[in-house]
Design an enzyme around this catalytic site. Sequence first.
Site: not given
Ligand code: GLC
Ligand code: GLC
Length: 641
Positions: A286, A328
Amino acid sequence: MDLNLESQRSLERIITDLDLTKLSAAEREVFKQRLLEHFPRLFSLLFDIYAQQYDFYYYLQNLIQGLVNNYAQRAEVLKAKDNTRLNDPHWYQHEKMLGMACYVDLFADDLLALKEKIPYLKKLGVTYLHLMPLYESPEGDSDGGYAVSNYRKVNKTLGTNADLAALCKALANEGISLVLDFVFNHTSDEHPWAEAAKAGDTEFMGYYHMFDDKRIPEQYEQNLREIFPQVRRGNFSWSPEANKWVWTTFNNFQWDLNYANPAVFNAIVDEMLYLANLGCEGLRLDALAFIWKEMGTSCENQQKAHSLIQAFNCCLQIAAPAVVFKSEAIVHPDEVLKYIDKQECQLSYNPLLMALIWNTLATRDAGLLTESMIKSFPISPDCAWVNYVRCHDDIGWTFDDDVAQNQGVNGQDHRYFLNQFYTGRFEGSFATGVAFAENPSNGDCRVCGSLASLAGLEQALELNDKQLVKHAIGRILLVHSIILSIGGIPLLYSGDEIGLTNDYSYQQDSTKEHDARWVQRIALSDEAIAQSRLANNPQNKVATGLQKLIDIRRQHSVFGQGQTHILPLSNQAVFAYARRNQKGQELIAVCNFSEHPQSITRAALGLDNGGLWQDLLQDNRPETPPERIEILPYQVMWFLS
Ligand code: GLC
Ligand code: GLC
């Protein structure tokens, strides 16, 4: 200084001092073997990050002992799994792979109920299940579980650790690989480490980025993005308990960990191996782009972030090699690619394909998609894309502005158009979406909405217009056909398999109303499933159409390991690609992205070799394709050689 020599010397010393009493003689051999193989790399990666630390060796020694302890605790079946996977390292490229991502509570109430729903997953063909974060987290808003208070304890609203263990076992028995979130960029502010830091424990204050005043934060801030500007400006939050400013890239209750501190790396390796020892086979990294901070940079995608992830992966190779990493990285396409490597992340989300599928539906022009995929789709043959159309997060319009420029598209203007289009502010748009994270300073935003709603089903049903319903279903099946055939693991998002439309009830919940992503986090009720089984309603057409695509994918190895070639076409309403495998099988996929019929020559598709081709999606026999191929609105063809 000779790094190889130092590495060897350190390894010898460490091995002499290791306590291996918890391992059997055979396990000691396996462990030592793996350590010999991976230590030099691990050493050089960590040396690169921590050599300045005077007590580096102490942490290194500690780390390796931690690997021993975690390996000792790894169950026999998982050790057997380690061997199976090491002997078949490309298991995730198989044509039978099909992923699904879901929230435990939205999919099935809790972990025990989810176990009862395994037959539903099996029937669909799911072999990979990503459960959204299920760990203990703050009550109320916990960013959907992405604020973790204890990695080792199941959130009590979802069940117990024993329930999770039972579920893991049941999934393994059914051949479904469990994927869990490795939320390692931050913890919640209720994690014991954060609590200790708040109480002034200097050891744990060193786990986070804490500042007495805003001077240093302001210097960093000059180069940082804002992720959730709708709830808080900037990247730092004041903690009255700690009496400090704390680095919080996401919400103020998500405290970024300080990886410049080797104690943090070691502690997180322990948490990671705990998750691995639960029996998961994939860890979703994540927010991995954010883990390394460097003054004067955007603090995203830093070289040391890569070193850290590779070091984590080395630890897995030693103590739990059955587990793979999924990146991710929702960042610039060139940066996404840098995380993908056998030694870093074997799997990666494909945000570029996702965003450009939506772009192409809006514009009916596959030019940008085609050129971008030619540039960015190829990755190491050891790795695999995780291709998806929707997920629990918002859609950000990621694409390379230079590629767009080639297509005569201005990046900034085009993102504005896409936001308008998908939030229903553009005249004639079929989409029903919601703006997310609008930045009051520059008007930027991202888009939320369920797949079905963004593809037009919500609007079509509201207008009760049969033609529009037909188009919406066509779009839903078309986009799924791409993730199922372009190469990689297709990842469905729970609810999309039966075309669920937006759920606006989050607007009535004070812990969710500020976060529009909840509009696509929809409960999969028994009624909705029953509804989707009634012949001829739109949800049924989605469900049966998708099932057909999945079933065909499972039957042909050309959808598994192989290579993809994107086919540039002069008819830009059409997107096409070829998939070839080592057995010499070939698949040509053709998608009409518009609501008008299109025609294309068989030569343009490479179907003019005199051979017989069978469109797997029509129930016809192999034949010589006609010179001109007519493609109906939103039709997909899968020609197999
Ligand atoms: C990732 C997750 C998102 C979350 C963020 C912080 O982007 O997919 O849902 O808000 O990380 O953990
Ligand atoms: C992630 C992504 C961003 C996304 C967010 C939460 O960190 O980089 O693009 O929108 O998490 O949704």
